[in-house]
Design a protein around this motif. Structure first.
Motif, PDB file in Angstrom:
ATOM      1  N   LEU A  20       0.825  -1.209   0.000  1.00 37.33           N
ATOM      2  CA  LEU A  20       0.000   0.000   0.000  1.00 37.33           C
ATOM      3  C   LEU A  20       0.858   1.258   0.000  1.00 37.33           C
ATOM      4  N   GLN A  21       1.935   1.261   0.774  1.00 33.54           N
ATOM      5  CA  GLN A  21       2.809   2.441   0.804  1.00 33.54           C
ATOM      6  C   GLN A  21       3.455   2.676  -0.557  1.00 33.54           C
ATOM      7  N   GLY A  22       3.900   1.615  -1.210  1.00 35.05           N
ATOM      8  CA  GLY A  22       4.475   1.763  -2.549  1.00 35.05           C
ATOM      9  C   GLY A  22       3.464   2.315  -3.537  1.00 35.05           C
ATOM     10  N   GLU A  69      -6.323   5.337   3.137  1.00 34.11           N
ATOM     11  CA  GLU A  69      -7.346   4.956   4.107  1.00 34.11           C
ATOM     12  C   GLU A  69      -7.342   3.460   4.376  1.00 34.11           C
ATOM     13  N   ARG A  70      -7.014   2.659   3.374  1.00 35.02           N
ATOM     14  CA  ARG A  70      -6.915   1.211   3.597  1.00 35.02           C
ATOM     15  C   ARG A  70      -5.739   0.911   4.516  1.00 35.02           C
ATOM     16  N   ALA A  71      -4.622   1.588   4.315  1.00 35.06           N
ATOM     17  CA  ALA A  71      -3.464   1.381   5.192  1.00 35.06           C
ATOM     18  C   ALA A  71      -3.846   1.685   6.639  1.00 35.06           C
ATOM     19  N   ILE A  72      -4.517   2.787   6.845  1.00 40.00           N
ATOM     20  CA  ILE A  72      -4.923   3.170   8.193  1.00 40.00           C
ATOM     21  C   ILE A  72      -5.894   2.140   8.768  1.00 40.00           C
ATOM     22  N   ALA A  73      -6.781   1.611   7.927  1.00 35.93           N
ATOM     23  CA  ALA A  73      -7.766   0.627   8.376  1.00 35.93           C
ATOM     24  C   ALA A  73      -7.116  -0.674   8.845  1.00 35.93           C
ATOM     25  N   ILE A  74      -5.926  -0.999   8.327  1.00 35.27           N
ATOM     26  CA  ILE A  74      -5.246  -2.220   8.777  1.00 35.27           C
ATOM     27  C   ILE A  74      -4.217  -1.923   9.866  1.00 35.27           C
ATOM     28  N   GLY A  75      -4.198  -0.683  10.345  1.00 36.54           N
ATOM     29  CA  GLY A  75      -3.374  -0.351  11.493  1.00 36.54           C
ATOM     30  C   GLY A  75      -1.979   0.153  11.205  1.00 36.54           C
ATOM     31  N   VAL A  76      -1.758   0.684  10.003  1.00 33.53           N
ATOM     32  CA  VAL A  76      -0.451   1.267   9.685  1.00 33.53           C
ATOM     33  C   VAL A  76      -0.642   2.703   9.206  1.00 33.53           C
ATOM     34  N   SER A  77       0.392   3.474   9.325  1.00 31.25           N
ATOM     35  CA  SER A  77       0.331   4.867   8.896  1.00 31.25           C
ATOM     36  C   SER A  77       0.572   4.974   7.401  1.00 31.25           C
ATOM     37  N   ARG A 118       4.642  -2.355 -11.298  1.00 24.74           N
ATOM     38  CA  ARG A 118       4.787  -2.407  -9.835  1.00 24.74           C
ATOM     39  C   ARG A 118       3.454  -2.733  -9.161  1.00 24.74           C
ATOM     40  N   MET A 119       2.368  -2.210  -9.686  1.00 26.02           N
ATOM     41  CA  MET A 119       1.060  -2.508  -9.105  1.00 26.02           C
ATOM     42  C   MET A 119       0.750  -4.005  -9.232  1.00 26.02           C
ATOM     43  N   ARG A 120       1.112  -4.604 -10.343  1.00 21.39           N
ATOM     44  CA  ARG A 120       0.877  -6.039 -10.505  1.00 21.39           C
ATOM     45  C   ARG A 120       1.710  -6.851  -9.502  1.00 21.39           C
ATOM     46  N   GLU A 121       2.919  -6.389  -9.197  1.00 19.95           N
ATOM     47  CA  GLU A 121       3.722  -7.040  -8.157  1.00 19.95           C
ATOM     48  C   GLU A 121       3.031  -6.920  -6.801  1.00 19.95           C
ATOM     49  N   ARG A 122       2.450  -5.777  -6.525  1.00 22.15           N
ATOM     50  CA  ARG A 122       1.732  -5.569  -5.260  1.00 22.15           C
ATOM     51  C   ARG A 122       0.470  -6.414  -5.197  1.00 22.15           C
ATOM     52  N   ILE A 123      -0.194  -6.562  -6.319  1.00 22.55           N
ATOM     53  CA  ILE A 123      -1.376  -7.430  -6.385  1.00 22.55           C
ATOM     54  C   ILE A 123      -0.974  -8.860  -6.030  1.00 22.55           C
ATOM     55  N   ALA A 124       0.121  -9.319  -6.590  1.00 19.37           N
ATOM     56  CA  ALA A 124       0.594 -10.682  -6.294  1.00 19.37           C
ATOM     57  C   ALA A 124       0.988 -10.814  -4.821  1.00 19.37           C
ATOM     58  N   ALA A 125       1.651  -9.799  -4.285  1.00 13.26           N
ATOM     59  CA  ALA A 125       2.128  -9.857  -2.896  1.00 13.26           C
ATOM     60  C   ALA A 125       0.978  -9.889  -1.894  1.00 13.26           C
TER      61      ALA A 125
END
Length: 156
Positions: A20-22, A69-77, A118-125
């Motif tokens: 999410l940060q990336g 907002e998704r990052a915050i929802a899972i407890g990270v800044s 890069r987004m496709r790498e994040r999707i896989a991760a």
């Protein structure tokens, strides 16, 4: 330390947070590069590109907000500070000053190719780490691919 507790394991939260940060960095920089091009584009296709770039900026900003907002929802800044973006972006650089319409098209084709990869790498991760975040990334990537297609069509 976050006040939000996530149902994700620490490992899955960390994997998802990195993805999410990336994505946040890429999307914020895309909006900034889009606005820079919007202000400085010139050429025969000025008007259509000027308007198209505004759409890109709005889309990237909305997607960045969703990701943060998704990052915050899972407890990270979420970190969208200028220094963070400058230090972590891998977007192609836009040069200073006026930029010809054909250069803008080429720049954005390169930018979208890079971001989508890069987004496709994040999707896989995030596939097993957090399918909810993965779904968000899939939706954003679909929009990025649509925008990429529109720029590529301008060169045909």
């Amino acid at each position: 330390m976050s006040t939000v507790r996530s149902s994700l394991s620490d490992e899955n939260r960390d994997t998802t947070a990195e993805a999410l940060q990336g994505a946040l960095v890429d999307l914020i920089d895309l909006s900034l590069v889009g606005k820079q091009a919007h202000w400085n584009v010139y050429g025969r296709n000025f008007r259509s590109l000027h308007l198209q770039l505004d759409d890109i900026v709005t889309s990237a900003r909305n997607a960045a907000d969703t990701v943060a907002e998704r990052a915050i929802a899972i407890g990270v800044s979420a970190d969208g500070r200028a220094a963070t973006i400058a230090d972590n972006t891998s977007m192609p650089k836009i040069r200073e000053g006026q930029i010809a319409d054909s250069e803008v098209v080429t720049l954005f084709i390169e930018a979208y190719t890079s971001i989508i990869g890069r987004m496709r790498e994040r999707i896989a991760a995030t596939e097993s780490a957090d399918p909810v975040s993965q779904d968000i990334l899939i939706g954003i990537t679909a929009e990025l691919e649509k925008q990429s297609w529109m720029f590529q069509a301008e060169l045909s």
